[in-house]
Scaffold this motif. Structure first.
Motif, PDB file in Angstrom:
ATOM      1  N   LYS A 114       0.846  -1.325   0.107  1.00 29.09           N
ATOM      2  CA  LYS A 114       0.015  -0.144   0.060  1.00 29.09           C
ATOM      3  C   LYS A 114       0.814   1.383  -0.107  1.00 29.09           C
ATOM      4  N   LEU A 117      -0.425   4.931  -0.800  1.00 27.91           N
ATOM      5  CA  LEU A 117      -1.208   5.510   0.045  1.00 27.91           C
ATOM      6  C   LEU A 117      -0.548   6.804   0.642  1.00 27.91           C
ATOM      7  N   LYS A 140      -2.582  11.785   0.941  1.00 31.08           N
ATOM      8  CA  LYS A 140      -1.597  10.934   1.205  1.00 31.08           C
ATOM      9  C   LYS A 140      -0.846  11.276   2.653  1.00 31.08           C
ATOM     10  N   SER A 179       2.779  -1.937  -4.228  1.00 29.67           N
ATOM     11  CA  SER A 179       1.556  -1.463  -4.144  1.00 29.67           C
ATOM     12  C   SER A 179       0.803  -2.372  -5.266  1.00 29.67           C
TER      13      SER A 179
END
Ligand SMILES: Nc1nc2c(ncn2[C@@H]2O[C@H](COP(=O)(O)OP(=O)(O)OP(=O)(O)O)[C@@H](O)[C@H]2O)c(=O)[nH]1
Ligand SMILES: [Mg+2]
Length: 230
Positions: A114, A117, A140, A179
């Protein structure tokens, strides 16, 4: 169905993105997932070998199954969410012991998922650096888990397994950030791991099938009157 030659297992807390990483790699897309129940696997042809990649459930209620999935594994991919320090801590506290049943020369990869993010600069908190205004970071957030934290965990794993740093791939090589959403470094992760498991598969094949217990041979112990087994 083709018979797998070797096994790679994904472990980690619920919601870190294990299933999404596998979808991204095997199906080349990011799609909605439901929390995994039990486990599921994909077969990946890698050169002359078929590698089974096991997706496990991170939910506590399925924890007992983890060591079964790890049995004889040539590689374990320990997955956390870069935005949750707790998910990294859980790898050490809850998941590492499950790998006791893996192959003695099992490869370990630590994956922080991830990263899409997080703030692009993805820098750890630094007292000398002024805080970026929240507005300039859009939605973010600053990464909660630093690459150094994952490297420190890798070194703890080596200690736990009583392995010498000289005899295993370097921590920097085995800690990844990915990601599943954008695909960032997902192919690189799986392909690096597959390259490393080939020699383990070759050795496992040369040694023959693992010792298994044939339950048809099982004879229940006789019961004594007191109810204890004789
Ligand atoms: N932004 C973002 N979201 C992600 C990423 N990977 C997974 N997700 C989301 O995170 C949630 C959990 O993803 P899963 O892949 O189901 O997580 P899991 O580790 O398989 O969870 P369990 O099966 O419960 O153990 C889903 O809503 C995914 O869409 C990623 O790289 N970026
Ligand atoms: Mg899942």
């Amino acid at each position: 169905m083709k018979k797998p030659d070797g096994k790679v297992v994904l472990l980690g807390d619920m919601n870190v993105g294990k299933t999404s990483l596998l979808h991204r790699y095997m199906e080349r897309r990011f799609q909605e997932t439901v929390s995994t129940v039990g486990g599921a696997f994909y077969l990946k042809q890698w050169g002359p070998y078929n590698i089974s990649i096991w997706d496990t459930a991170g939910r506590e209620q399925f924890h007992g199954l983890g060591s079964m999935y790890c049995r004889g594994a040539a590689a374990v991919i320990l997955t956390y969410d870069v935005n949750s320090l707790q998910s990294l801590t859980e790898l050490e506290e809850r998941f590492l012991a499950l790998t006791d049943s893996a192959s003695a020369d099992c490869i370990f990869a630590i994956v922080g998922n991830k990263v899409d993010l997080t703030d692009d600069s993805a820098l750890p908190p630094d007292e000398n650096r002024p805080e970026k205004s929240v507005a300039s970071c859009s939605s973010k957030v600053r990464k909660q888990v630093r690459a150094e934290d994952a490297i420190a965990l890798y070194k703890k794993i080596l200690k736990y397994k009583m392995l010498d740093e000289k005899d295993v791939p370097a921590a920097e090589k085995m800690c990844f950030e990915t990601s599943a959403k954008t695909g960032y470094k997902v192919d690189y992760l799986f392909e690096t791991v597959f390259e490393m498991v080939v020699p383990i598969i070759v050795r496992q094949k040369a040694e023959g099938p693992p010792q298994t217990v044939d339950i048809t041979d099982y004879k229940p112990a006789k019961r004594t009157k007191s109810g204890c087994c004789a």
